[in-house]
Design an enzyme around this catalytic site. Structure first.
Site, mmCIF file in Angstrom:
data_model
loop_
_atom_site.group_PDB
_atom_site.id
_atom_site.type_symbol
_atom_site.label_atom_id
_atom_site.label_comp_id
_atom_site.label_asym_id
_atom_site.label_seq_id
_atom_site.Cartn_x
_atom_site.Cartn_y
_atom_site.Cartn_z
ATOM 1 N N GLY A 152 0.829 -1.188 0.000
ATOM 2 C CA GLY A 152 0.000 0.000 0.000
ATOM 3 C C GLY A 152 0.865 1.239 0.000
ATOM 4 O O GLY A 152 2.074 1.179 0.224
ATOM 5 N N GLY A 210 0.894 5.470 1.172
ATOM 6 C CA GLY A 210 0.296 6.617 1.809
ATOM 7 C C GLY A 210 0.766 7.887 1.131
ATOM 8 O O GLY A 210 1.438 7.848 0.100
ATOM 9 N N ARG A 251 -4.443 11.855 15.410
ATOM 10 C CA ARG A 251 -4.911 12.817 14.410
ATOM 11 C C ARG A 251 -5.350 12.205 13.102
ATOM 12 O O ARG A 251 -5.652 12.933 12.157
ATOM 13 C CB ARG A 251 -3.833 13.878 14.099
ATOM 14 C CG ARG A 251 -3.358 14.636 15.315
ATOM 15 C CD ARG A 251 -2.553 15.837 14.900
ATOM 16 N NE ARG A 251 -1.862 16.421 16.010
ATOM 17 C CZ ARG A 251 -1.326 17.640 15.972
ATOM 18 N NH1 ARG A 251 -1.422 18.370 14.884
ATOM 19 N NH2 ARG A 251 -0.698 18.109 17.015
ATOM 20 N N ASN A 300 -7.157 3.489 8.591
ATOM 21 C CA ASN A 300 -6.018 3.316 9.496
ATOM 22 C C ASN A 300 -6.288 2.322 10.615
ATOM 23 O O ASN A 300 -5.521 2.234 11.575
ATOM 24 C CB ASN A 300 -5.593 4.663 10.078
ATOM 25 C CG ASN A 300 -4.849 5.499 9.050
ATOM 26 O OD1 ASN A 300 -4.242 4.951 8.126
ATOM 27 N ND2 ASN A 300 -4.909 6.807 9.198
HETATM 28 N N1 LIG Z 1 1.577 -3.302 8.964
HETATM 29 C C1 LIG Z 1 0.983 -3.401 7.767
HETATM 30 N N2 LIG Z 1 0.665 -4.601 7.255
HETATM 31 C C2 LIG Z 1 0.066 -4.703 6.045
HETATM 32 N N3 LIG Z 1 -0.257 -3.660 5.277
HETATM 33 C C3 LIG Z 1 0.025 -2.425 5.738
HETATM 34 C C4 LIG Z 1 0.670 -2.231 6.995
HETATM 35 N N4 LIG Z 1 0.825 -0.906 7.188
HETATM 36 C C5 LIG Z 1 0.311 -0.315 6.104
HETATM 37 N N5 LIG Z 1 -0.170 -1.222 5.223
HETATM 38 C C6 LIG Z 1 -0.795 -0.957 3.933
HETATM 39 O O1 LIG Z 1 -0.134 0.131 3.349
HETATM 40 C C7 LIG Z 1 -1.067 1.182 3.112
HETATM 41 C C8 LIG Z 1 -0.368 2.489 3.327
HETATM 42 O O2 LIG Z 1 -0.144 2.617 4.694
HETATM 43 P P1 LIG Z 1 0.402 3.950 5.264
HETATM 44 O O3 LIG Z 1 0.325 3.872 6.724
HETATM 45 O O4 LIG Z 1 1.721 4.237 4.684
HETATM 46 O O5 LIG Z 1 -0.497 5.025 4.620
HETATM 47 P P2 LIG Z 1 -2.017 5.432 4.787
HETATM 48 O O6 LIG Z 1 -2.483 5.155 6.151
HETATM 49 O O7 LIG Z 1 -2.834 4.802 3.714
HETATM 50 O O8 LIG Z 1 -1.896 6.945 4.447
HETATM 51 P P3 LIG Z 1 -1.063 8.088 5.124
HETATM 52 O O9 LIG Z 1 0.210 7.564 5.683
HETATM 53 O O10 LIG Z 1 -0.832 8.987 4.003
HETATM 54 O O11 LIG Z 1 -1.945 8.658 6.152
HETATM 55 C C9 LIG Z 1 -2.224 0.921 4.050
HETATM 56 O O12 LIG Z 1 -3.408 1.457 3.552
HETATM 57 C C10 LIG Z 1 -2.252 -0.589 4.089
HETATM 58 O O13 LIG Z 1 -2.950 -1.075 2.965
#
Ligand SMILES: Nc1ncnc2c1ncn2[C@@H]1O[C@H](COP(=O)(O)OP(=O)(O)OP(=O)(O)O)[C@@H](O)[C@H]1O
Length: 482
Positions: A24, A26, A135, A141
């Site tokens: 994924g 972000g 936040r 999330n």
């Molecule tokens: N520990 C994890 N295990 C599996 N997939 C994950 C994990 N952490 C994040 N992901 C995947 O990666 C994506 C991006 O996560 P990330 O926390 O970087 O960004 P976000 O929450 O989508 O956005 P942002 O960081 O911009 O607020 C998530 O939506 C999820 O699909």
């Protein structure tokens, strides 16, 4: 509309992590499947776009020291070419957003929603006690592990956003659909803003639709006029809790600990046979059903009831970010829309659940002039956040930790920086090595490419050096106030 590229990484990082497919992305990060060859397990490896700096390292340190079953277990923090990456437990059960919007999606059964809410509330309680505000409590999330346990995820803003400047300028970052009224008014949020967001997330889980639908600005402003509709078929204590959690005045909301307690009790009542094992926090075992009540809900606002089931949940692709600021703010990413006035400034991107990348100062994106409208009737407030992060020179988290061992240095040969070191919490299961696909790591964003380099265990004392001394548990929060 996010324009984040996928960094090119070497096939193996830190001599240990074999990079696989992208899990994924972000706003400022990319998460890869990575196989830990040392421990023989799959993990989630998150890389960050921004150049690491000492403040970012400090944020990571603060977050990495947190240790709670409702947060995402962090195994390791490393640097590659001056940029931090974090190795976390692989949570491959999807997100709450996935569950709401998937082919078989829709409202969660009451026990599932309560279980999720209790886990997140417990995580928030822990985060808040450490002086950190998440936040970004959103369905996206909330990630589930293979056992279906919910974990509050995403601390990307702590690195992506410039936290010191955010605080200095009174900027507020949050996902528009889940902003608290005080954030919409441009005030500095406290822990109550996370509590409010959790209530909206829970309402969405229970109803299958957003509490405040519509475009980000309309949704944000709607909550200044009214509270969310609370279904009238909920148990009375749950309805009362949700009503209180969405009180307009943050002082009238229960704190996360109170919310967690009420949700746990409600879950035991709703599903007494299975609730305790999943939801109890370390040191707090629930032996059986307990009486339900409104619990520690402090203040009750007039309940809004009669909410009828709505249409299918909105697609997650309509996410948008709202950033309110006391000063003119800028969005780092392209495609932002500035909503400017002499008062608070709102900025949006098309990815609404994600906190924006904001640094105080001039605009970076190119706002659409046709969309420049007043953001909020309330003047900007530069009041200090209710939750103050510890002093930079102080040990920021140790006084807040309530369980788990003291953090230990994360090294390639030390498998102990895992959640398994926590005596009262089961380690999150991870998948066996299977589907690492290094091919997907070859896409390159010229602005963001991480140069391939021979893997090395030689760790420099860079910006995340402090983190390497402190990784010992679970991470999930986003952005601490300073
Ligand atoms: N520990 C994890 N295990 C599996 N997939 C994950 C994990 N952490 C994040 N992901 C995947 O990666 C994506 C991006 O996560 P990330 O926390 O970087 O960004 P976000 O929450 O989508 O956005 P942002 O960081 O911009 O607020 C998530 O939506 C999820 O699909």
């Amino acid at each position: 509309m996010t324009t984040v590229g996928v960094p090119t990484l070497p096939a193996r990082l830190a001599g240990r992590y074999e990079i696989g497919r992208v899990l994924g992305r972000g706003v400022g990060s990319t998460v890869f499947l990575a196989h830990d060859t040392l421990l023989g397990r799959d993990t989630a490896l998150k890389t960050f776009r921004v150049e690491a700096d000492p403040r970012a390292g400090r944020e990571l340190s603060l977050l990495a020291k947190m240790d709670h079953p409702g947060l995402v277990p962090v195994y390791d923090v490393e640097e590659h070419d001056g940029r931090a990456f974090v190795v976390m437990a692989l949570l491959d059960g999807g997100s709450l957003a996935d569950r709401l919007a998937g082919p078989d999606g829709g409202p969660l059964p009451l026990p599932d929603a309560l279980r999720t809410g209790a886990a997140v509330a417990g995580a928030l309680e822990h985060v808040h006690r450490a002086g950190v505000l998440h936040r970004a409590v959103t369905p996206a999330n909330v990630l589930y592990d293979v056992d279906g346990r919910a974990h509050l995820s995403d601390f990307g803003v702590a690195l992506v956003a410039d936290a010191p400047r955010l605080t200095d300028t009174g900027l507020t970052v949050g996902a528009a659909p889940y902003l608290a009224p005080e954030q919409v008014r441009g005030e500095s949020p406290g822990p109550g803003a996370d509590v409010y967001a959790l209530a909206l997330v829970l309402l969405e889980a229970l109803t299958g639709r957003r509490a405040f639908p519509g475009d980000p600005l309309s949704a944000a402003q709607a909550r200044l006029d009214r509270g969310p509709a609370v279904p009238d078929d909920l148990p009375a204590d749950v309805a009362a809790l949700l009503t209180a959690m969405t009180a307009s005045d943050p002082d009238d909301r229960p704190d996360a600990a109170a919310a967690s307690g009420t949700l746990r009790r409600a879950l035991v009542a709703a599903e007494p046979a299975t609730a305790p094992a999943v939801l109890t926090t370390p040191g707090l075992l629930v032996a059986g059903p307990v009486a339900t009540s409104a619990g520690p809900v402090a203040v009750m606002r007039g309940a809004v009831t009669g909410h009828a089931p709505g249409p299918r949940p909105r697609a997650t692709g309509t996410r948008g970010v709202l950033v309110l600021a006391g000063l003119a703010a800028r969005a780092v990413l392209a495609g932002t829309v500035a909503i400017a006035s002499s008062g608070p400034v709102a900025e949006m991107t098309a990815d609404a659940d994600r906190p924006a990348v904001v640094a105080g100062g001039a605009a970076v994106g190119v706002p659409d002039p046709s969309l420049v409208v007043p953001a909020s009737p309330a003047p900007p407030v530069a009041a200090p956040p209710a939750t103050e992060a510890p002093d930079e020179d102080a040990a920021p988290v140790t006084t807040a930790r309530t369980q788990g061992p003291q953090p230990v240095r994360a090294t390639a040969s030390r498998p102990s920086a895992t959640r398994s070191s926590q005596p009262t919490a089961e380690p999150t299961r991870t998948r066996e090595p299977d589907d690492a696909d290094a091919d997907e790591t070859t896409r390159t964003d010229p602005d963001d490419a991480v140069q391939a380099a021979p893997a090395t265990r030689e760790r420099e004392r860079g910006p995340v050096g402090e983190v390497l001394d402190g990784v010992g548990g679970l991470v999930g929060g986003v952005l601490g106030t300073r």
